[in-house]
Design a protein around this motif. Structure first.
Motif, short mmCIF file in Angstrom:
data_model
loop_
_atom_site.label_atom_id
_atom_site.label_comp_id
_atom_site.label_asym_id
_atom_site.label_seq_id
_atom_site.Cartn_x
_atom_site.Cartn_y
_atom_site.Cartn_z
N UNK A 23 0.75 -1.26 -0.03
CA UNK A 23 -0.04 -0.01 0.02
C UNK A 23 0.83 1.25 -0.17
N UNK A 24 2.07 1.14 0.56
CA UNK A 24 2.90 2.38 0.57
C UNK A 24 3.59 2.54 -0.96
N UNK A 25 3.41 1.49 -1.64
CA UNK A 25 3.80 1.89 -3.15
C UNK A 25 2.62 1.97 -4.03
N UNK A 26 1.52 2.33 -3.41
CA UNK A 26 0.24 2.65 -4.20
C UNK A 26 -0.61 1.56 -4.67
N UNK A 27 -0.35 0.45 -4.09
CA UNK A 27 -0.96 -1.03 -4.69
C UNK A 27 -2.50 -1.37 -3.74
N UNK A 28 -3.30 -1.97 -4.30
CA UNK A 28 -4.32 -2.51 -3.54
C UNK A 28 -3.87 -3.83 -2.87
N UNK A 29 -3.93 -4.02 -1.82
CA UNK A 29 -3.38 -5.11 -1.15
C UNK A 29 -4.67 -6.04 -0.41
N UNK A 30 -4.95 -7.38 -0.79
CA UNK A 30 -5.79 -8.32 -0.20
C UNK A 30 -5.16 -9.37 0.37
N UNK A 31 -5.49 -9.72 1.77
CA UNK A 31 -4.71 -10.75 2.39
C UNK A 31 -5.49 -11.80 2.82
N UNK A 32 -4.99 -13.08 2.56
CA UNK A 32 -5.79 -14.10 3.04
C UNK A 32 -4.80 -15.05 3.66
N UNK A 33 -5.16 -16.17 4.42
CA UNK A 33 -4.23 -16.87 5.44
C UNK A 33 -4.55 -18.36 5.10
N UNK A 34 -4.98 -18.89 4.11
CA UNK A 34 -4.95 -20.29 3.78
C UNK A 34 -5.17 -20.47 2.21
N UNK A 35 -4.82 -21.59 1.68
CA UNK A 35 -4.80 -21.88 0.39
C UNK A 35 -5.80 -21.93 -0.11
N UNK A 36 -6.90 -22.53 0.27
CA UNK A 36 -8.24 -22.54 -0.15
C UNK A 36 -8.90 -20.98 -0.54
N UNK A 37 -8.60 -20.05 0.55
CA UNK A 37 -9.16 -18.73 0.47
C UNK A 37 -8.21 -17.95 -0.84
N UNK A 38 -7.09 -18.54 -1.02
CA UNK A 38 -5.96 -17.87 -2.04
C UNK A 38 -6.73 -18.18 -3.44
N UNK A 39 -7.14 -19.37 -3.50
CA UNK A 39 -7.65 -19.93 -4.89
C UNK A 39 -9.10 -19.31 -5.14
N UNK A 40 -9.82 -19.17 -4.06
CA UNK A 40 -11.20 -18.56 -4.02
C UNK A 40 -11.01 -16.86 -4.45
N UNK A 41 -10.19 -16.22 -4.02
CA UNK A 41 -9.84 -14.74 -4.42
C UNK A 41 -9.37 -14.65 -5.63
N UNK A 42 -8.45 -15.48 -6.20
CA UNK A 42 -8.00 -15.35 -7.28
C UNK A 42 -8.97 -15.61 -8.44
#
Length: 233
Positions: A23-42
């Motif tokens: 976010x300090x470099x101007x990006x939008x960051x979304x954080x997840x904490x497990x692999x299943x959530x990562x797949x769903x968010x992608x």
């Protein structure tokens, strides 16, 4: 230019540090904490980059990468506490675009992030380059598509970059170090064996007989070259 970056990291403190730097470099960051959530968010948000920890609950990072490469070309930057060459090569073989070993500097992570985003945007913004044709092999550097004798070939990002580099200069002999520099810069965590892995996998995909290659030839003591296959017929 800002980007949407998905961070999949089960260590909440590290995930928060990464989020703040992004976010300090101007990006939008979304954080997840497990692999299943990562797949769903992608699948849901189609981020510009996935920063993916290997050791995660539910589905680990290697399986996440393996699954995503069947359905997405999102750039993947892997984070891992594993530092052996075998682990590194496995991650790349599954389709990761870059690999950073813990502990790492957040500044180095941001530098890797910038490099991957620049590479992706340069590919997307490239002019309508002609398809590169070498014998029965056709490679579209804009759409990142490979065909052999009209058959579509699925390549990981690393495999495609190696093949595209050689297809741009057919018959030229490239050393492993030159291919590394052209495709991954001077990343100290990636060795010349990475190129051997990519070439081995590419031969399985494009060669009539992988153990007797006619396209991706080995020049012993030097490296590899890509030919039109006519000398092997």
């Amino acid at each position: 230019m800002s980007a949407r970056v998905l961070v999949a990291e089960d260590d909440t403190k590290q995930a928060e540090v990464i989020r703040r730097y992004l976010e300090g470099e101007g990006h939008t960051a979304l954080v997840v904490h497990d692999g299943r959530a990562a797949l769903d968010e992608v699948r849901r948000h189609r981020p510009d980059l996935l920063i993916l920890d290997v050791m995660m609950p539910v589905v680990d990072g290697l399986d996440v990468c393996r699954i995503l490469r069947r359905e997405s070309d999102v750039p993947v930057l892997m984070l891992t506490a594993r530092s052996t060459e075998e682990d590194l090569l496995l991650g790349l073989d599954l389709g990761a675009d870059d690999y950073l070993t813990k502990p790492y500097s957040p500044r180095e992570l941001m530098a890797r992030t910038r490099t991957l985003l620049r590479r992706t945007r340069a590919s997307a913004a490239a002019p309508d380059d002609p398809v590169l044709r070498i014998g029965a092999l056709a490679l579209d550097p804009v759409r990142r598509i490979v065909e052999i004798e009209g058959r579509l070939v699925t390549c990981t990002p690393g495999e495609f970059d190696v093949l595209a580099t050689m297809a741009a200069e057919p018959e030229r002999v490239f050393t492993r170090r030159q291919l590394l520099a052209r495709t991954r810069g001077t990343d100290r965590y990636i060795t010349e064996r990475t190129i051997d892995v990519h070439v081995l996998n590419l031969r399985k995909k494009i060669e009539p007989v992988p153990r007797q290659p006619v396209y991706l030839r080995t020049v012993f003591g030097v490296g590899y070259c890509l030919t039109d296959g006519s000398r092997g017929r």
